[in-house]
Design a protein around this motif. Structure first.
Motif, PDB file in Angstrom:
ATOM      1  N   SER A   1       6.379 -15.436  -2.866  1.00 13.08           N
ATOM      2  CA  SER A   1       5.197 -14.628  -3.170  1.00 13.08           C
ATOM      3  C   SER A   1       5.236 -13.344  -2.346  1.00 13.08           C
ATOM      4  CB  SER A   1       3.907 -15.400  -2.892  1.00 13.08           C
ATOM      5  OG  SER A   1       3.807 -15.695  -1.521  1.00 13.08           O
ATOM      6  N   ILE A   2       4.490 -12.381  -2.817  1.00  9.84           N
ATOM      7  CA  ILE A   2       4.398 -11.084  -2.143  1.00  9.84           C
ATOM      8  C   ILE A   2       2.923 -10.734  -2.015  1.00  9.84           C
ATOM      9  CG2 ILE A   2       4.874  -8.604  -2.315  1.00  9.84           C
ATOM     10  CD1 ILE A   2       7.335  -9.325  -4.004  1.00  9.84           C
ATOM     11  N   ALA A   3       2.496 -10.341  -0.834  1.00  8.09           N
ATOM     12  CA  ALA A   3       1.141  -9.837  -0.613  1.00  8.09           C
ATOM     13  C   ALA A   3       1.255  -8.351  -0.324  1.00  8.09           C
ATOM     14  CB  ALA A   3       0.479 -10.560   0.548  1.00  8.09           C
ATOM     15  N   VAL A   4       0.716  -7.548  -1.206  1.00  2.00           N
ATOM     16  CA  VAL A   4       0.758  -6.100  -1.060  1.00  2.00           C
ATOM     17  C   VAL A   4      -0.599  -5.645  -0.542  1.00  2.00           C
ATOM     18  CG1 VAL A   4       1.168  -3.925  -2.252  1.00  2.00           C
ATOM     19  CG2 VAL A   4       2.347  -5.982  -3.022  1.00  2.00           C
ATOM     20  N   THR A   5      -0.607  -4.947   0.573  1.00  2.37           N
ATOM     21  CA  THR A   5      -1.858  -4.463   1.153  1.00  2.37           C
ATOM     22  C   THR A   5      -1.807  -2.945   1.288  1.00  2.37           C
ATOM     23  OG1 THR A   5      -1.020  -4.748   3.392  1.00  2.37           O
ATOM     24  CG2 THR A   5      -2.232  -6.602   2.439  1.00  2.37           C
ATOM     25  N   GLY A   6      -2.942  -2.378   1.589  1.00  3.52           N
ATOM     26  CA  GLY A   6      -3.015  -0.939   1.800  1.00  3.52           C
ATOM     27  C   GLY A   6      -3.036  -0.125   0.517  1.00  3.52           C
ATOM     28  N   LEU A   7      -3.426  -0.747  -0.586  1.00  3.82           N
ATOM     29  CA  LEU A   7      -3.511  -0.010  -1.847  1.00  3.82           C
ATOM     30  C   LEU A   7      -4.702   0.935  -1.807  1.00  3.82           C
ATOM     31  CD1 LEU A   7      -2.887  -2.964  -4.316  1.00  3.82           C
ATOM     32  CD2 LEU A   7      -1.256  -1.202  -3.627  1.00  3.82           C
ATOM     33  N   SER A   8      -4.576   2.033  -2.505  1.00  2.00           N
ATOM     34  CA  SER A   8      -5.670   2.997  -2.534  1.00  2.00           C
ATOM     35  C   SER A   8      -5.933   3.464  -3.962  1.00  2.00           C
ATOM     36  CB  SER A   8      -5.356   4.197  -1.629  1.00  2.00           C
ATOM     37  OG  SER A   8      -4.168   4.838  -2.070  1.00  2.00           O
ATOM     38  N   VAL A   9      -6.262   2.519  -4.817  1.00  2.00           N
ATOM     39  CA  VAL A   9      -6.601   2.821  -6.201  1.00  2.00           C
ATOM     40  C   VAL A   9      -8.113   2.900  -6.288  1.00  2.00           C
ATOM     41  CG1 VAL A   9      -6.485   2.008  -8.570  1.00  2.00           C
ATOM     42  CG2 VAL A   9      -4.543   1.680  -7.047  1.00  2.00           C
ATOM     43  N   THR A  10      -8.626   4.054  -6.662  1.00  2.00           N
ATOM     44  CA  THR A  10     -10.072   4.234  -6.673  1.00  2.00           C
ATOM     45  C   THR A  10     -10.729   3.770  -7.966  1.00  2.00           C
ATOM     46  OG1 THR A  10      -9.797   6.512  -7.398  1.00  2.00           O
ATOM     47  CG2 THR A  10     -10.012   6.127  -5.029  1.00  2.00           C
ATOM     48  N   ASP A  11      -9.958   3.560  -9.017  1.00  2.00           N
ATOM     49  CA  ASP A  11     -10.524   3.101 -10.285  1.00  2.00           C
ATOM     50  C   ASP A  11      -9.726   1.906 -10.770  1.00  2.00           C
ATOM     51  OD1 ASP A  11     -11.669   2.709 -12.741  1.00  2.00           O
ATOM     52  OD2 ASP A  11     -11.045   4.631 -13.590  1.00  2.00           O
ATOM     53  N   VAL A  12     -10.178   0.690 -10.443  1.00  2.00           N
ATOM     54  CA  VAL A  12      -9.429  -0.514 -10.820  1.00  2.00           C
ATOM     55  C   VAL A  12      -9.317  -0.657 -12.330  1.00  2.00           C
ATOM     56  CG1 VAL A  12      -9.905  -1.762  -8.701  1.00  2.00           C
ATOM     57  CG2 VAL A  12     -11.436  -2.026 -10.643  1.00  2.00           C
ATOM     58  N   ASP A  13     -10.245  -0.080 -13.073  1.00  2.00           N
ATOM     59  CA  ASP A  13     -10.179  -0.155 -14.528  1.00  2.00           C
ATOM     60  C   ASP A  13      -9.035   0.675 -15.091  1.00  2.00           C
ATOM     61  OD1 ASP A  13     -12.320  -1.915 -14.754  1.00  2.00           O
ATOM     62  OD2 ASP A  13     -13.765  -0.278 -14.686  1.00  2.00           O
ATOM     63  N   ALA A  14      -8.516   1.613 -14.304  1.00  2.00           N
ATOM     64  CA  ALA A  14      -7.386   2.436 -14.752  1.00  2.00           C
ATOM     65  C   ALA A  14      -6.075   1.661 -14.699  1.00  2.00           C
ATOM     66  CB  ALA A  14      -7.277   3.698 -13.900  1.00  2.00           C
ATOM     67  N   VAL A  15      -6.024   0.581 -13.922  1.00  2.00           N
ATOM     68  CA  VAL A  15      -4.795  -0.208 -13.788  1.00  2.00           C
ATOM     69  C   VAL A  15      -4.660  -1.121 -15.004  1.00  2.00           C
ATOM     70  CG1 VAL A  15      -3.520  -1.885 -12.399  1.00  2.00           C
ATOM     71  CG2 VAL A  15      -4.929  -0.141 -11.282  1.00  2.00           C
ATOM     72  N   ALA A  16      -3.630  -0.857 -15.818  1.00  2.00           N
ATOM     73  CA  ALA A  16      -3.387  -1.657 -17.010  1.00  2.00           C
ATOM     74  C   ALA A  16      -2.154  -2.532 -16.864  1.00  2.00           C
ATOM     75  CB  ALA A  16      -3.221  -0.745 -18.225  1.00  2.00           C
ATOM     76  N   LYS A  17      -1.221  -2.124 -15.995  1.00  2.00           N
ATOM     77  CA  LYS A  17       0.036  -2.859 -15.826  1.00  2.00           C
ATOM     78  C   LYS A  17       0.427  -2.872 -14.342  1.00  2.00           C
ATOM     79  CE  LYS A  17       1.655  -0.790 -20.123  1.00  2.00           C
ATOM     80  NZ  LYS A  17       2.684   0.086 -20.695  1.00  2.00           N
ATOM     81  N   ILE A  18       1.147  -3.909 -13.980  1.00  2.00           N
ATOM     82  CA  ILE A  18       1.735  -3.978 -12.634  1.00  2.00           C
ATOM     83  C   ILE A  18       3.226  -4.159 -12.822  1.00  2.00           C
ATOM     84  CG2 ILE A  18       1.857  -5.271 -10.491  1.00  2.00           C
ATOM     85  CD1 ILE A  18      -1.063  -6.089 -11.025  1.00  2.00           C
ATOM     86  N   ALA A  19       4.008  -3.264 -12.229  1.00  2.00           N
ATOM     87  CA  ALA A  19       5.467  -3.355 -12.332  1.00  2.00           C
ATOM     88  C   ALA A  19       6.032  -3.781 -10.987  1.00  2.00           C
ATOM     89  CB  ALA A  19       6.041  -2.004 -12.741  1.00  2.00           C
ATOM     90  N   LEU A  20       6.763  -4.889 -10.995  1.00  2.00           N
ATOM     91  CA  LEU A  20       7.438  -5.386  -9.797  1.00  2.00           C
ATOM     92  C   LEU A  20       8.925  -5.233 -10.027  1.00  2.00           C
ATOM     93  CD1 LEU A  20       7.690  -6.911  -7.096  1.00  2.00           C
ATOM     94  CD2 LEU A  20       7.553  -9.043  -8.426  1.00  2.00           C
ATOM     95  N   THR A  21       9.591  -4.488  -9.168  1.00  2.00           N
ATOM     96  CA  THR A  21      11.038  -4.306  -9.229  1.00  2.00           C
ATOM     97  C   THR A  21      11.646  -4.935  -7.990  1.00  2.00           C
ATOM     98  OG1 THR A  21      10.707  -2.189 -10.357  1.00  2.00           O
ATOM     99  CG2 THR A  21      12.894  -2.619  -9.446  1.00  2.00           C
ATOM    100  N   ILE A  22      12.565  -5.874  -8.176  1.00  2.00           N
ATOM    101  CA  ILE A  22      13.267  -6.530  -7.083  1.00  2.00           C
ATOM    102  C   ILE A  22      14.732  -6.123  -7.186  1.00  2.00           C
ATOM    103  CG2 ILE A  22      13.936  -8.733  -6.058  1.00  2.00           C
ATOM    104  CD1 ILE A  22      11.316  -9.885  -7.200  1.00  2.00           C
ATOM    105  N   TYR A  23      15.277  -5.640  -6.075  1.00  2.00           N
ATOM    106  CA  TYR A  23      16.651  -5.124  -6.103  1.00  2.00           C
ATOM    107  C   TYR A  23      17.331  -5.395  -4.762  1.00  2.00           C
ATOM    108  CZ  TYR A  23      14.242  -1.291  -3.749  1.00  2.00           C
ATOM    109  OH  TYR A  23      13.478  -0.555  -2.883  1.00  2.00           O
ATOM    110  N   SER A  24      18.648  -5.255  -4.756  1.00  2.00           N
ATOM    111  CA  SER A  24      19.384  -5.475  -3.518  1.00  2.00           C
ATOM    112  C   SER A  24      20.087  -4.203  -3.100  1.00  2.00           C
ATOM    113  CB  SER A  24      20.393  -6.600  -3.664  1.00  2.00           C
ATOM    114  OG  SER A  24      21.195  -6.423  -4.790  1.00  2.00           O
TER     115      SER A  24
END
Length: 86
Positions: free
Chosen positions: A63-86
Motif C-alpha cells: 500500500s501507499i499513503a500519499v500525504t501533503g496533497l493540495s487539491v482545492t477542489d476535490v470534485d475536479a479529481v476524476a482519475k488517479i494515475a499510479l505509475t510504478i517504475y524501476s
C-alpha cells in the motif's frame, strides 16, 4: 472495479462558510513484487489534465499513503494515475 480511493477532507472556514480540500490518499492491493520500486501519483481531471502537484516515493509494501496533497477542489479529481517504475 471497486473505488479504492480514500479522501481525507478538512474543512477550512471561508467567506462562503468553508471549502473542502484533499490532503491525503491511500492506495492498497499493490503487488508485493513492486516493493522497493519508485512510484508517482497524479490526480487528474476528466480530461486527463493534472490537478495539483504529482507526488512520488518508493513502494514500501502493498500500500501507499500519499500525504501533503493540495487539491482545492476535490470534485475536479476524476482519475488517479499510479505509475510504478524501476
Amino acid at each position: 472495479m471497486p473505488d479504492r480511493r480514500r479522501r481525507l477532507l478538512v474543512r477550512h472556514p471561508g467567506a462562503d462558510g468553508g471549502t473542502y480540500v484533499t490532503t491525503s490518499l491511500s492506495l492498497a492491493n499493490i503487488d508485493a513484487l513492486c516493493a522497493g520500486k519508485s512510484y508517482k501519483v497524479s490526480l487528474l481531471d476528466s480530461t486527463g489534465a493534472l490537478v495539483g502537484a504529482e507526488k512520488s516515493g518508493t513502494v514500501a509494501g502493498t500500500s501507499i499513503a500519499v500525504t501533503g496533497l493540495s487539491v482545492t477542489d476535490v470534485d475536479a479529481v476524476a482519475k488517479i494515475a499510479l505509475t510504478i517504475y524501476s
